[in-house]
Design a protein around this motif. Structure first.
Motif, PDB file in Angstrom:
ATOM      1  N   LEU A  55       0.843  -1.194   0.000  1.00 28.90           N
ATOM      2  CA  LEU A  55       0.000   0.000   0.000  1.00 28.90           C
ATOM      3  C   LEU A  55       0.880   1.246   0.000  1.00 28.90           C
ATOM      4  CD1 LEU A  55      -2.550  -1.026   2.797  1.00 28.90           C
ATOM      5  CD2 LEU A  55      -2.970  -1.072   0.329  1.00 28.90           C
ATOM      6  N   GLY A  56       0.317   2.343  -0.516  1.00 36.25           N
ATOM      7  CA  GLY A  56       1.036   3.606  -0.532  1.00 36.25           C
ATOM      8  C   GLY A  56       0.062   4.767  -0.606  1.00 36.25           C
ATOM      9  N   GLU A  57       0.599   5.944  -0.882  1.00 39.14           N
ATOM     10  CA  GLU A  57      -0.229   7.146  -0.969  1.00 39.14           C
ATOM     11  C   GLU A  57      -0.390   7.543  -2.420  1.00 39.14           C
ATOM     12  OE1 GLU A  57      -0.581  11.637   0.918  1.00 39.14           O
ATOM     13  OE2 GLU A  57       1.328  10.563   1.017  1.00 39.14           O
ATOM     14  N   ALA A  58      -1.645   7.687  -2.862  1.00 41.12           N
ATOM     15  CA  ALA A  58      -1.923   8.029  -4.260  1.00 41.12           C
ATOM     16  C   ALA A  58      -3.066   9.039  -4.322  1.00 41.12           C
ATOM     17  CB  ALA A  58      -2.279   6.771  -5.066  1.00 41.12           C
ATOM     18  N   PRO A  59      -2.784  10.325  -4.082  1.00 45.44           N
ATOM     19  CA  PRO A  59      -3.846  11.335  -4.101  1.00 45.44           C
ATOM     20  C   PRO A  59      -4.360  11.598  -5.504  1.00 45.44           C
ATOM     21  CG  PRO A  59      -1.711  12.385  -3.888  1.00 45.44           C
ATOM     22  CD  PRO A  59      -1.462  10.901  -3.799  1.00 45.44           C
ATOM     23  N   ARG A  60      -5.565  12.121  -5.588  1.00 46.08           N
ATOM     24  CA  ARG A  60      -6.139  12.509  -6.877  1.00 46.08           C
ATOM     25  C   ARG A  60      -5.229  13.524  -7.563  1.00 46.08           C
ATOM     26  NH1 ARG A  60     -10.101   8.787  -7.800  1.00 46.08           N
ATOM     27  NH2 ARG A  60     -11.497   8.619  -6.016  1.00 46.08           N
ATOM     28  N   PRO A  61      -5.055  13.417  -8.884  1.00 43.35           N
ATOM     29  CA  PRO A  61      -4.175  14.363  -9.589  1.00 43.35           C
ATOM     30  C   PRO A  61      -4.549  15.823  -9.358  1.00 43.35           C
ATOM     31  CG  PRO A  61      -4.702  12.522 -11.017  1.00 43.35           C
ATOM     32  CD  PRO A  61      -5.557  12.361  -9.788  1.00 43.35           C
ATOM     33  N   GLU A  62      -5.844  16.104  -9.287  1.00 41.09           N
ATOM     34  CA  GLU A  62      -6.271  17.496  -9.136  1.00 41.09           C
ATOM     35  C   GLU A  62      -6.009  18.039  -7.730  1.00 41.09           C
ATOM     36  OE1 GLU A  62     -10.034  14.997  -8.393  1.00 41.09           O
ATOM     37  OE2 GLU A  62      -8.272  14.940  -9.693  1.00 41.09           O
ATOM     38  N   LEU A  63      -5.632  17.161  -6.807  1.00 43.35           N
ATOM     39  CA  LEU A  63      -5.391  17.578  -5.435  1.00 43.35           C
ATOM     40  C   LEU A  63      -3.917  17.540  -5.057  1.00 43.35           C
ATOM     41  CD1 LEU A  63      -8.417  15.802  -3.733  1.00 43.35           C
ATOM     42  CD2 LEU A  63      -8.107  18.253  -4.057  1.00 43.35           C
ATOM     43  N   ARG A  64      -3.060  17.313  -6.040  1.00 46.86           N
ATOM     44  CA  ARG A  64      -1.630  17.216  -5.735  1.00 46.86           C
ATOM     45  C   ARG A  64      -1.111  18.489  -5.071  1.00 46.86           C
ATOM     46  NH1 ARG A  64       1.011  12.892  -7.988  1.00 46.86           N
ATOM     47  NH2 ARG A  64      -0.072  11.769  -9.650  1.00 46.86           N
ATOM     48  N   ASP A  65      -1.601  19.630  -5.516  1.00 48.97           N
ATOM     49  CA  ASP A  65      -1.099  20.898  -4.988  1.00 48.97           C
ATOM     50  C   ASP A  65      -1.559  21.145  -3.561  1.00 48.97           C
ATOM     51  OD1 ASP A  65       0.462  23.253  -5.491  1.00 48.97           O
ATOM     52  OD2 ASP A  65      -1.401  24.394  -5.507  1.00 48.97           O
ATOM     53  N   GLN A  66      -2.603  20.383  -3.134  1.00 45.62           N
ATOM     54  CA  GLN A  66      -3.129  20.555  -1.785  1.00 45.62           C
ATOM     55  C   GLN A  66      -2.541  19.552  -0.805  1.00 45.62           C
ATOM     56  OE1 GLN A  66      -5.166  22.904  -0.921  1.00 45.62           O
ATOM     57  NE2 GLN A  66      -6.102  23.640  -2.794  1.00 45.62           N
ATOM     58  N   GLY A  67      -1.864  18.523  -1.322  1.00 46.71           N
ATOM     59  CA  GLY A  67      -1.528  17.369  -0.517  1.00 46.71           C
ATOM     60  C   GLY A  67      -0.332  17.518   0.389  1.00 46.71           C
ATOM     61  N   ARG A  68       0.103  16.374   0.917  1.00 47.04           N
ATOM     62  CA  ARG A  68       1.217  16.337   1.858  1.00 47.04           C
ATOM     63  C   ARG A  68       2.521  16.658   1.157  1.00 47.04           C
ATOM     64  NH1 ARG A  68      -2.294  12.241   3.114  1.00 47.04           N
ATOM     65  NH2 ARG A  68      -3.090  12.256   5.249  1.00 47.04           N
ATOM     66  N   ILE A  69       3.470  17.191   1.924  1.00 45.26           N
ATOM     67  CA  ILE A  69       4.750  17.572   1.357  1.00 45.26           C
ATOM     68  C   ILE A  69       5.493  16.367   0.802  1.00 45.26           C
ATOM     69  CG2 ILE A  69       5.887  17.436   3.601  1.00 45.26           C
ATOM     70  CD1 ILE A  69       7.734  19.687   2.660  1.00 45.26           C
ATOM     71  N   SER A  70       5.294  15.188   1.404  1.00 39.44           N
ATOM     72  CA  SER A  70       5.972  13.995   0.889  1.00 39.44           C
ATOM     73  C   SER A  70       5.520  13.688  -0.528  1.00 39.44           C
ATOM     74  CB  SER A  70       5.709  12.795   1.804  1.00 39.44           C
ATOM     75  OG  SER A  70       4.321  12.560   1.954  1.00 39.44           O
ATOM     76  N   GLY A  71       4.216  13.818  -0.786  1.00 39.63           N
ATOM     77  CA  GLY A  71       3.709  13.578  -2.134  1.00 39.63           C
ATOM     78  C   GLY A  71       4.278  14.560  -3.137  1.00 39.63           C
ATOM     79  N   ALA A  72       4.386  15.825  -2.724  1.00 38.49           N
ATOM     80  CA  ALA A  72       4.951  16.840  -3.613  1.00 38.49           C
ATOM     81  C   ALA A  72       6.428  16.561  -3.890  1.00 38.49           C
ATOM     82  CB  ALA A  72       4.776  18.226  -2.992  1.00 38.49           C
ATOM     83  N   CYS A  73       7.163  16.136  -2.869  1.00 42.92           N
ATOM     84  CA  CYS A  73       8.580  15.793  -3.062  1.00 42.92           C
ATOM     85  C   CYS A  73       8.729  14.648  -4.054  1.00 42.92           C
ATOM     86  CB  CYS A  73       9.208  15.405  -1.724  1.00 42.92           C
ATOM     87  SG  CYS A  73       9.675  16.796  -0.676  1.00 42.92           S
ATOM     88  N   PHE A  74       7.889  13.632  -3.907  1.00 42.39           N
ATOM     89  CA  PHE A  74       7.977  12.484  -4.808  1.00 42.39           C
ATOM     90  C   PHE A  74       7.582  12.861  -6.229  1.00 42.39           C
ATOM     91  CE2 PHE A  74       7.063   9.689  -0.891  1.00 42.39           C
ATOM     92  CZ  PHE A  74       8.415   9.632  -0.589  1.00 42.39           C
ATOM     93  N   ASP A  75       6.567  13.707  -6.368  1.00 37.46           N
ATOM     94  CA  ASP A  75       6.157  14.159  -7.701  1.00 37.46           C
ATOM     95  C   ASP A  75       7.287  14.919  -8.379  1.00 37.46           C
ATOM     96  OD1 ASP A  75       3.678  13.035  -7.477  1.00 37.46           O
ATOM     97  OD2 ASP A  75       2.617  14.894  -7.017  1.00 37.46           O
ATOM     98  N   ALA A  76       7.990  15.734  -7.604  1.00 41.04           N
ATOM     99  CA  ALA A  76       9.121  16.483  -8.154  1.00 41.04           C
ATOM    100  C   ALA A  76      10.257  15.537  -8.528  1.00 41.04           C
ATOM    101  CB  ALA A  76       9.598  17.522  -7.145  1.00 41.04           C
ATOM    102  N   ALA A  77      10.505  14.539  -7.685  1.00 44.20           N
ATOM    103  CA  ALA A  77      11.577  13.584  -7.959  1.00 44.20           C
ATOM    104  C   ALA A  77      11.282  12.746  -9.204  1.00 44.20           C
ATOM    105  CB  ALA A  77      11.776  12.666  -6.753  1.00 44.20           C
TER     106      ALA A  77
END
Length: 390
Positions: free
Chosen positions: A238-260
């Motif tokens: 299992l992992g974290e998979a937020p809706r694409p339209e909510l990426r800008d609202q989400g946790r900093i870890s998700g944003a870091c991974f998206d950038a990576a």
């Protein structure tokens, strides 16, 4: 993506989303047909088996809770409307625990009182772990009424259904956001609650409902106020998979991974002029596996006529800049960082004093190394570039 811009888009994506939703609903109903043959297990109490309703069990935290409960031989019913959760997470759990009477999934919205009452009437629950909620600070400032309805009103509905159907134990998922921006650190359970954004206010209102109700009932109640959640299942299920339209609202870890991963060009750090050592916000980052362990221990220690309130954190704070450096090391990617102005509703420094939960529930955070937790989560992200759809 800014949520207001998202709303202004043409109707075509909405039509496509509606079509996809109908298809998904049909699939869900088909899957539920398979549960009908085992409904006898869920509609009756059995000695030695504790049946737990996990609201929001298709979401990031809720799915990890369901996994742990199933591993510990609990019977689990997940209720989720999939507005933020992932059907893929439920499918993973179904594949891991296919035996009759282990796991049941019900597609429903907790805002529909008749549906909630029907669920409680047809199932013999022993306890409720209530995770279901929208949970983004920035979004709450843009859509406050949505947050009060989804968090406060829906919690009221759950408590009323529990009372009507004699469900005796509630484990409530709350947040450190109810404390607002305290004058003293670390935060104890006695720190005054003074939330500064609609998310924290809605959660505090829900807590107040539960606490007032507790004075009139013998229900066993545990309220867990937890801090910033990171990490994922160490075995990669299992992992974290937020809706694409909510990426800008989400946790900093998700944003870091998206950038990576190159999904976004870089990381946006909002606020560099706070009264902290490096100017960025300081937070207490709690690994999701530790968080769920706290819920399971709370469930085991819940007693009638008793309310337990606990902070769930590591007891130490890390700045956003420190977090980003840990993420760079975990991913091996030199992430581009843009420093921007503050985000409405944020606060400078928040970290916990977990001594009460250490003492009373014998719980201590085990995953306290940021880089290690992020490395585990990063492995899941790399293996699931399109979330659960991959």
């Amino acid at each position: 993506m800014d949520i207001m811009d998202y709303r202004r888009r043409s109707q075509l994506p909405r039509k496509l989303f509606l079509a996809a939703g109908i298809t998904a609903l049909c699939f869900i109903l088909f899957r539920q047909t398979g549960f009908n043959s085992t409904s006898q297990y869920f509609s009756r109490k059995e000695p030695g088996i504790t049946h737990v309703l996990v609201t929001g069990g298709a979401g990031y935290i809720g799915s990890h809770a369901a996994l742990r409960l199933l591993k510990d031989s609990y019977r689990v019913t997940i209720v989720d409307n999939l507005s933020r959760g992932n059907l893929g997470a439920v499918k993973v759990l179904q594949q891991l625990f296919p035996e009759p009477g282990r796991l049941q999934f019900i597609y429903a919205d907790l805002g529909a009182a008749k549906a909630v009452n029907k669920i409680f009437a047809e199932n013999a629950f022993d306890a409720v772990m209530h995770f279901a909620a929208v949970a983004y600070v920035g979004e709450s400032t843009a859509e406050p009424l949505r947050y009060y309805h989804n968090i406060t009103s829906n919690t009221l509905g759950i408590v009323k259904a529990m009372e009507a159907h004699d469900v005796s134990t509630l484990i409530y998922s709350s947040t450190c956001a109810t404390y607002g921006e305290p004058e003293k650190m670390p935060i104890t359970e006695d720190t005054p609650q003074d939330p500064i954004n609609p998310y924290g206010k809605a959660k505090k209102m829900a807590e107040d409902i539960i606490l007032d109700f507790s004075k009139t009932t013998d229900m066993a109640i545990m309220i867990l106020r937890y801090f910033n959640v990171i990490g994922s299942d160490p075995e990669g299920r299992l992992g974290e998979a937020p809706r694409p339209e909510l990426r800008d609202q989400g946790r900093i870890s998700g944003a870091c991974f998206d950038a990576a991963r190159g999904i976004i060009p870089g990381l946006k750090v909002r606020g560099v002029d706070y009264k902290t050592p490096d100017g960025t916000c300081v937070r207490d980052y709690i690994d999701v596996n530790d968080l769920i362990d706290a819920h399971v221990k709370a469930l085991a220690r819940a007693r009638p006529n008793n309310v337990g309130i606990y902070n769930v954190g590591t007891g130490k704070g890390s700045s956003v800049k420190q977090f980003v450096e840990a993420c760079k090391k975990a991913t091996g990617v030199s992430i581009k960082v843009d420093f921007l102005g503050r985000r409405p509703g944020d606060y400078a420094e928040v970290y916990s004093d977990p001594s009460k939960i250490n003492r009373e529930l014998n719980w201590r955070a085990q995953y306290t190394n940021l880089e290690e937790s992020l490395s585990i989560a990063w492995r899941w992200q790399k293996a699931h570039r399109n979330g659960y759809s991959s």
